[in-house]
Design a protein around this motif. Structure first.
Motif, mmCIF file in Angstrom:
data_model
loop_
_atom_site.group_PDB
_atom_site.id
_atom_site.type_symbol
_atom_site.label_atom_id
_atom_site.label_comp_id
_atom_site.label_asym_id
_atom_site.label_seq_id
_atom_site.Cartn_x
_atom_site.Cartn_y
_atom_site.Cartn_z
ATOM 1 N N PRO A 61 0.807 -1.230 0.000
ATOM 2 C CA PRO A 61 0.000 0.000 0.000
ATOM 3 C C PRO A 61 0.836 1.274 0.000
ATOM 4 C CG PRO A 61 -0.267 -1.226 2.069
ATOM 5 C CD PRO A 61 0.506 -2.088 1.153
ATOM 6 N N TYR A 62 2.022 1.222 0.606
ATOM 7 C CA TYR A 62 2.895 2.396 0.591
ATOM 8 C C TYR A 62 3.456 2.637 -0.810
ATOM 9 C CZ TYR A 62 2.764 2.220 5.704
ATOM 10 O OH TYR A 62 2.356 2.211 7.010
ATOM 11 N N ILE A 63 3.789 1.555 -1.521
ATOM 12 C CA ILE A 63 4.252 1.695 -2.905
ATOM 13 C C ILE A 63 3.146 2.298 -3.760
ATOM 14 C CG2 ILE A 63 5.166 0.490 -4.926
ATOM 15 C CD1 ILE A 63 6.115 -1.740 -3.036
ATOM 16 N N GLU A 64 1.955 1.765 -3.604
ATOM 17 C CA GLU A 64 0.814 2.233 -4.382
ATOM 18 C C GLU A 64 0.538 3.710 -4.110
ATOM 19 O OE1 GLU A 64 -3.140 -0.021 -5.758
ATOM 20 O OE2 GLU A 64 -3.051 0.356 -3.602
ATOM 21 N N THR B 293 10.472 -2.750 -3.524
ATOM 22 C CA THR B 293 9.838 -1.592 -4.146
ATOM 23 C C THR B 293 10.459 -1.327 -5.509
ATOM 24 O OG1 THR B 293 9.345 -0.590 -1.997
ATOM 25 C CG2 THR B 293 9.311 0.863 -3.918
ATOM 26 N N HIS B 294 11.784 -1.356 -5.559
ATOM 27 C CA HIS B 294 12.504 -1.135 -6.809
ATOM 28 C C HIS B 294 11.999 -2.078 -7.897
ATOM 29 C CE1 HIS B 294 16.315 -0.423 -9.214
ATOM 30 N NE2 HIS B 294 15.902 -1.582 -9.727
ATOM 31 N N GLY C 47 11.832 3.398 -3.690
ATOM 32 C CA GLY C 47 12.118 2.482 -2.580
ATOM 33 C C GLY C 47 12.588 3.213 -1.336
ATOM 34 N N ASN C 48 13.427 4.236 -1.518
ATOM 35 C CA ASN C 48 13.879 5.040 -0.373
ATOM 36 C C ASN C 48 12.709 5.763 0.296
ATOM 37 O OD1 ASN C 48 16.862 5.976 -2.196
ATOM 38 N ND2 ASN C 48 16.578 4.299 -0.787
ATOM 39 N N MET D 256 11.104 5.311 4.122
ATOM 40 C CA MET D 256 10.812 6.401 5.042
ATOM 41 C C MET D 256 9.375 6.324 5.543
ATOM 42 S SD MET D 256 12.857 9.252 2.771
ATOM 43 C CE MET D 256 12.331 10.695 3.698
ATOM 44 N N ASP D 257 8.450 5.986 4.638
ATOM 45 C CA ASP D 257 7.041 5.866 5.025
ATOM 46 C C ASP D 257 6.817 4.753 6.038
ATOM 47 O OD1 ASP D 257 6.464 7.880 3.197
ATOM 48 O OD2 ASP D 257 5.901 6.477 1.604
#
Length: 417
Positions: A204-207, A259-260, A283-284, A288-289
């Motif tokens: 969900p953070y990637i999205e 993430t990458h 990804g960084n 952080m999130d």
């Protein structure tokens, strides 16, 4: 190995085994059967390779210490010199059964072979062979070429038939996790739950950072690789190196890594002009999130600093490190530092004005960068979308900072908000 069909194969080379894994009983039986049927098996070892030495021990050999130089071929091998740094010597059980092929200055074995069943087992210090997949560091060819032909002579194969590998859809496990399938083999089973957990928490953070959901079918197949480095994304398939960054004991680098690889699927059908840097940058941010703000920011700043060493004003090179202003032509390593560092610098400049610029940008890309609308995705189209995301024409700003773009050449036309 036990799931492969070796009936039409006559050579098996076992370079190494990560010490977090070990050969299973089924693997060992496969090797023994392969030898019994006449195949040639090469097992390479190092002094400190625990798992590989356990396998060697089953066959009456073990790497016991460093070799003394120079290395020399015995009369059983036609070679004037033997290359290889950091070689290890072997202790051989029932030494009268072995033919010593290479030895060190103290006449300790570094390479040896013996018959097993109808086949031949060869043990060698890992240092006697190259490491790069391209064979650009190939060494001791005068030894290996005739030797490999010799040890496979006990088994005939049909040269017209190819050896059939196994795809990720044929691994031992293929689990349905709703939005994706996870495939892995027996070796990776202890890590599967940890990988599923970190992937599901990260998703969900990637999205959110990408601003759009995955396109249908993208990243729908996740597979686990028994390695601490490497990985890939083909759109549908995302392969993850299970031990990246010390995972599962440490997860921050794994968050960045998965993430990458996921971002590569998100950006299709057109890859980014800064494809690798933007994937890691996201990804960084996701790191952080997810609670690793200090480490994520440190990685971003460190990457930018590598570029600033070559271009303190950020006005003299494009994102490929090619000279567009004043300064020196850069070598390959420096160009790479510019490529990554300048990309990060651009993103941080934009993020300082619009914290959600990436999400805005990818929403616009999903809308405008389609095969129906454009023929290619270049820097001009990229800046057009970034301009819309920022609500400001950025073409002059990019040109001012060494990245030559032309608004008139962009297939995507800037729309006012």
């Amino acid at each position: 190995m036990y799931n492969f069909d070796f009936s039409n194969a006559n050579l098996l080379i076992l370079l190494s085994c990560d010490d977090r894994l070990q050969y299973t009983d089924e693997d060992i039986k496969t090797i023994q059967d392969f030898l019994t049927e006449g195949g040639g098996v090469v097992i390479m070892g190092t002094e400190n390779g625990i798992s590989q030495n356990k396998l060697l021990d089953i066959f009456g050999a073990s790497c016991t210490g460093p070799a003394q130089y120079p290395l020399a071929a015995t009369e059983k091998v036609k070679a004037e010199t033997v290359e290889g740094k950091g070689a290890a010597i072997f202790k051989l059980d029932q030494s009268n059964r072995w033919d010593i092929l290479v030895q060190d200055a103290a006449e300790q074995p570094v390479m040896a072979k013996r018959k097993v069943g109808k086949g031949t087992l060869l043990v060698s210090s890992r240092a006697l062979a190259g490491n790069h997949p391209s064979a650009r560091d190939s060494i001791n060819k005068v030894i290996w070429r005739p030797l490999l032909k010799d040890i496979v002579s006990g088994k005939k194969v049909d040269e017209e038939k190819e050896f059939h590998g196994r795809g990720i859809d044929q691994l031992e496990y293929n689990e349905d996790h709703g939005t994706f399938n996870l495939s892995f083999n027996d070796y990776m089973k202890p890590y599967a739950n940890s990988m599923v957990d970190v992937y599901k928490r990260s998703f969900p953070y990637i999205e959110n950072r990408m601003g759009v959901s995955l396109s249908p079918g993208m990243a729908s197949q996740i597979t686990l690789l028994a390695t601490g480095g490497g990985g890939f994304s083909s759109g549908k398939v995302v392969a993850l190196a299970v031990w990246w960054g010390g995972f599962p004991e440490r997860e921050d680098s794994m968050i960045e890594f998965l993430t990458h690889e996921s971002v590569h699927s998100w950006v299709l059908p057109f890859a980014e002009v800064w494809n690798e840097p933007i994937a890691t940058y996201v990804g960084n941010l996701v790191m952080m999130d997810m609670g690793y703000e200090e480490e994520g920011m440190r990685r971003i700043q460190r990457t930018i600093e590598r570029a600033l060493k070559h271009d303190p004003s950020m006005k003299n090179y494009d994102i490929r490190g090619n000279l567009t202003g004043t300064g020196d032509e850069l070598d390959k390593g420096a160009k790479n530092n510019i490529h990554w560092g300048k990309t990060y610098w651009v993103f941080e400049q934009l993020r300082s004005k619009n914290p959600d610029f990436l999400a805005d940008y990818f929403r616009l890309k999903r809308k405008h960068a389609t095969k129906e609308n454009i023929t290619k995705y270049d820097m001009n189209n990229t800046v057009a979308l970034l301009s819309m995301a920022m609500g400001k024409d950025l073409f002059s700003w990019f040109n001012e900072h060494g990245m030559e773009v032309d608004r008139s050449k962009a297939e995507i036309r800037i729309e006012k908000n």
